[in-house]
Design an enzyme around this catalytic site. Structure first.
Site, PDB file in Angstrom:
ATOM      1  N   ALA A   1       0.828  -1.204   0.000  1.00  0.00           N
ATOM      2  CA  ALA A   1       0.000   0.000   0.000  1.00  0.00           C
ATOM      3  C   ALA A   1       0.872   1.268   0.000  1.00  0.00           C
ATOM      4  CB  ALA A   1      -0.920   0.010   1.213  1.00  0.00           C
TER       5      ALA A   1
ATOM      6  N   CYS B   1      12.129   4.797   3.187  1.00  0.00           N
ATOM      7  CA  CYS B   1      12.176   6.247   2.981  1.00  0.00           C
ATOM      8  C   CYS B   1      12.759   6.909   4.233  1.00  0.00           C
ATOM      9  CB  CYS B   1      10.795   6.807   2.629  1.00  0.00           C
ATOM     10  SG  CYS B   1       9.523   6.489   3.859  1.00  0.00           S
TER      11      CYS B   1
END
Length: 255
Positions: free
Chosen positions: A106, A226
């Site tokens: 997702a 990230c």
């Protein structure tokens, strides 16, 4: 304001390059979109600037545009995605006819990018452990017209038990402390702490071990985050290789 512990760590790690790193927070943030080859491959002049070199059908967005409000977005003509986020799926180099797993999928940016590379052939399994996020993932898969994807809402351990040595390629875009999101999401700054880094590193290790069990012999796996924390990045990979000596690093710079 950036977290104090984060600044001190980056200063220690980067040395003479720290000031250049810090100045990046004062520069405009790059944004992009990736065209859906099932519906369009030519750039949209009202939105698209320069091509993104590492992502097929990826383009930097022009300033002051709102492509998320255009009917083309709802029609699945493109997926809004940060340019850096397009790199992992491009490096995985999924091929038509292969069996590919996106383990932490997702909201679907990397899954739909993998689907584009697979050209509707083979099997793409897109998994998301959080039910609410799995629904968003399913919506984006449907919006972009992907026909060879299976969306699951399972724990990675369940997939490791069900699909041993099954997939040709696996994407692990692991949950992380989100240090790369500081400019985009204020909550990433307020929730950051060293305890979160350690928690995410432990979770990432579990996910990687389960992913390894799903990978077929000779297969390839991409691990991405990230964040900048070494415990979640270089340290995570080094620890994984110690646990799994049957794996080796691939040279992606020559690709």
């Amino acid at each position: 304001m950036l977290p104090k512990e984060f600044i001190e760590r980056q200063r220690r790690l980067l040395g003479d390059e720290f000031e250049d790193f810090l100045s990046a927070y004062d520069r405009p943030r790059s944004t992009g979109l990736r065209l859906n080859p099932r519906k369009r491959t030519e750039p949209l002049p009202q939105f698209c600037g320069a091509p993104i070199p590492w992502a097929q059908n990826g383009y930097y967005l022009l300033p002051n545009v709102r492509p998320g409000l255009h009917p083309y977005h709802d029609a699945g003509v493109y997926y809004l995605q940060e340019p850096s986020a397009m790199a992992p799926a491009a490096l995985l180099e999924a091929q038509p006819g292969e069996r590919v797993l996106d383990l932490c999928a997702a909201p679907g940016g990397k899954s739909t990018q993998l689907a584009a590379a697979m050209q509707g052939r083979g099997l793409l399994v897109c998994n998301e452990i959080q039910p609410k996020r799995a629904r968003i993932l399913s919506s984006n898969i449907e919006r972009l017209g992907v026909t060879n994807a299976l969306v699951l809402n399972e724990h990675p351990a369940a997939l490791a038990a069900r699909f041993p040595a099954y997939f040709d390629r696996i994407m692990v875009d692991a949950p992380c402390s989100g240090e790369g999101m500081f400019r985009k999401e204020a909550v990433a700054v307020t929730q950051h702490c060293e305890a979160l880094v350690k928690q995410c590193a432990a979770l990432g290790a579990q996910i990687l071990d389960n992913a390894a069990a799903c990978l077929a012999p000779g297969g390839e796996m991409i691990y991405s985050t990230c964040t900048f924390a070494p415990e979640e990045d270089e340290g995570q990979v080094a620890a994984f290789l110690q646990r799994h000596p049957e794996f080796a690093l691939a040279d992606v710079l020559g690709n």
